[in-house]
Scaffold this motif. Structure first.
Motif, PDB file in Angstrom:
ATOM      1  N   LYS A  14       0.760  -1.110   0.218  1.00  0.00           N
ATOM      2  CA  LYS A  14      -0.100   0.196  -0.062  1.00  0.00           C
ATOM      3  C   LYS A  14       0.873   1.264   0.097  1.00  0.00           C
ATOM      4  O   LYS A  14       0.762   2.398  -0.734  1.00  0.00           O
ATOM      5  N   TRP A  15       1.962   1.327   1.101  1.00  0.00           N
ATOM      6  CA  TRP A  15       2.707   2.464   1.112  1.00  0.00           C
ATOM      7  C   TRP A  15       3.810   2.735   0.300  1.00  0.00           C
ATOM      8  O   TRP A  15       4.270   3.696  -0.097  1.00  0.00           O
ATOM      9  N   GLY A  16       4.338   1.387  -0.154  1.00  0.00           N
ATOM     10  CA  GLY A  16       5.608   1.450  -1.166  1.00  0.00           C
ATOM     11  C   GLY A  16       6.774   1.707  -0.664  1.00  0.00           C
ATOM     12  O   GLY A  16       7.793   1.472  -1.435  1.00  0.00           O
ATOM     13  N   THR A  17       7.173   1.922   0.651  1.00  0.00           N
ATOM     14  CA  THR A  17       8.390   2.204   1.143  1.00  0.00           C
ATOM     15  C   THR A  17       8.527   1.577   2.501  1.00  0.00           C
ATOM     16  O   THR A  17       7.373   1.470   3.453  1.00  0.00           O
ATOM     17  N   TYR A  18       9.576   1.104   2.986  1.00  0.00           N
ATOM     18  CA  TYR A  18       9.751   0.727   4.336  1.00  0.00           C
ATOM     19  C   TYR A  18       9.402   1.428   5.224  1.00  0.00           C
ATOM     20  O   TYR A  18       9.003   1.499   6.419  1.00  0.00           O
ATOM     21  N   THR A  19       9.999   2.800   5.019  1.00  0.00           N
ATOM     22  CA  THR A  19      10.027   3.851   6.015  1.00  0.00           C
ATOM     23  C   THR A  19       8.686   4.120   6.199  1.00  0.00           C
ATOM     24  O   THR A  19       8.178   4.278   7.578  1.00  0.00           O
ATOM     25  N   ARG A  20       7.760   4.462   5.350  1.00  0.00           N
ATOM     26  CA  ARG A  20       6.368   4.766   5.460  1.00  0.00           C
ATOM     27  C   ARG A  20       5.666   3.637   6.256  1.00  0.00           C
ATOM     28  O   ARG A  20       4.904   3.893   7.160  1.00  0.00           O
ATOM     29  N   THR A  21       5.829   2.417   5.800  1.00  0.00           N
ATOM     30  CA  THR A  21       5.253   1.205   6.356  1.00  0.00           C
ATOM     31  C   THR A  21       5.456   0.946   7.979  1.00  0.00           C
ATOM     32  O   THR A  21       4.594   0.857   8.605  1.00  0.00           O
ATOM     33  N   GLN A  55      10.418   2.937  -4.990  1.00  0.00           N
ATOM     34  CA  GLN A  55       9.373   2.104  -4.530  1.00  0.00           C
ATOM     35  C   GLN A  55       9.370   0.749  -4.401  1.00  0.00           C
ATOM     36  O   GLN A  55      10.408   0.155  -4.928  1.00  0.00           O
ATOM     37  N   VAL A  56       8.593   0.057  -3.541  1.00  0.00           N
ATOM     38  CA  VAL A  56       8.811  -1.280  -3.276  1.00  0.00           C
ATOM     39  C   VAL A  56       7.404  -1.868  -3.902  1.00  0.00           C
ATOM     40  O   VAL A  56       6.206  -1.333  -3.765  1.00  0.00           O
ATOM     41  N   VAL A  57       7.544  -2.830  -5.049  1.00  0.00           N
ATOM     42  CA  VAL A  57       6.418  -3.343  -5.519  1.00  0.00           C
ATOM     43  C   VAL A  57       6.352  -4.810  -5.654  1.00  0.00           C
ATOM     44  O   VAL A  57       7.539  -5.619  -5.414  1.00  0.00           O
ATOM     45  N   PRO A  58       5.179  -5.389  -5.566  1.00  0.00           N
ATOM     46  CA  PRO A  58       5.163  -6.805  -5.559  1.00  0.00           C
ATOM     47  C   PRO A  58       5.704  -7.428  -6.890  1.00  0.00           C
ATOM     48  O   PRO A  58       5.802  -6.909  -8.045  1.00  0.00           O
TER      49      PRO A  58
END
Length: 303
Positions: A14-21, A55-58
């Motif tokens: 949903k958020w795309g980053t480890y920091t925001r998550t 970003q982190v994507v599946p």
């Protein structure tokens, strides 16, 4: 724990980053990484996420897992809601707590509460402290019985019940067994057997060791206290548990069944068992709080 990892996975998508998550879930960023790694192990070692720019994507496997993960989390939420069907406030008391308190503190307290309130039904919810506080704010539980440094939660009353001493479990004949007690510096270079991530006294120990510049060698993570006891008995490492737990297990200071027990003597330890509850609570909650203050604060249950 799989649902916890799935929730982290969905939030990271949903958020795309480890920091925001990490910020949204109130975890350390390393915990987010650990959750994803464990989830990938559970699903055959397949990569579920990759970086694409910032970003982190599946991955393809992650895209395949995502709808199932969301469905499982929705089912979990539906189960919680089903258990919170309309009820009489005075008929049911829902207590949220952690495993150790549910096993070694609550039983005798609830026996006395049952004698005072024979018509009241009691429901016990086990979860991590962060999840319990969330459920308390959402009205899913009536009270939260926790173990931590003194907690001040907005919109909640806090009743400090008793200070908790921590104990160190050593294998019989361990090189530290001749000491009067154990502090953070003594654990340098020794393998540890700890409870899972999310446990408040585990977090306290690791924080204290970090402040003392001692690297924690976490060799084993165990979900249950009895598992930790058996692992220490097998000489796999050193355990760290509350005094009320080891007393409940029948382990006495000295040597018991291959385990040697020493007190934790780190200065400035301030762990307490506490009750958190809303200011506007019903009579049943107030009765439980009064009984807890009387029985636990005076030590008539904890021996």
């Amino acid at each position: 724990m799989e649902l916890l990892y799935l929730r982290t996975f969905c939030e990271l998508v949903k958020w795309g980053t480890y920091t925001r998550t990490a910020l949204e879930l109130d975890y350390a960023q390393s915990s987010i990484t650990n959750h994803i790694q464990r989830l990938e192990q559970l699903y055959g070692g397949q990569r579920l996420l990759v970086r694409s720019g910032n970003q982190v994507v599946p991955t393809a496997a992650g895209e395949q897992l995502l709808p199932y993960a969301r469905q499982m989390l929705e089912l979990q939420q539906a189960a919680h809601q089903a258990l919170q069907a309309p009820r009489q406030q005075e008929d049911i008391l829902t207590i949220g707590t952690i495993e150790s308190l549910s096993l070694y503190v609550l039983p005798e307290l609830l026996e006395q509460f049952r004698a005072q309130q024979p018509d009241c039904k009691v429901r016990i919810v086990l979860a991590s402290e962060s999840e319990l506080l969330l459920q308390l704010q959402q009205g899913k539980i009536d009270v939260a019985l926790i173990l931590d440094v003194p907690v001040q939660e907005d919109g909640m009353n806090t009743a400090i019940l008793f200070a908790v001493d921590m104990m160190v479990l050593l294998p019989e004949g361990h090189e530290l067994s001749g000491q009067a007690g154990i502090a953070a510096m003594d654990l340098q270079g020794h393998p540890l057997i700890l409870t899972e991530e999310g446990c408040t006294y585990r977090a306290y120990l690791l924080r204290t060791m970090q402040e003392a510049a001692v690297k924690a060698d976490i060799r084993w993570e165990m979900a249950g206290m009895e598992s930790i006891r058996q692992a220490v008995d097998k000489h796999w490492g050193i355990g760290f548990l509350p005094q009320y737990v080891v007393q409940g297990m029948g382990i006495q200071q000295g040597s018991t069944e291959g385990i040697q027990l020493l007190p934790w003597i780190q200065p400035d330890m301030n762990l307490y068992t506490q009750l958190l509850y809303p200011p506007q609570s019903g009579n049943i909650v107030e009765a439980f709080v009064r009984l807890s203050r009387l029985r636990l604060a005076t030590g008539s249950i904890i021996r």
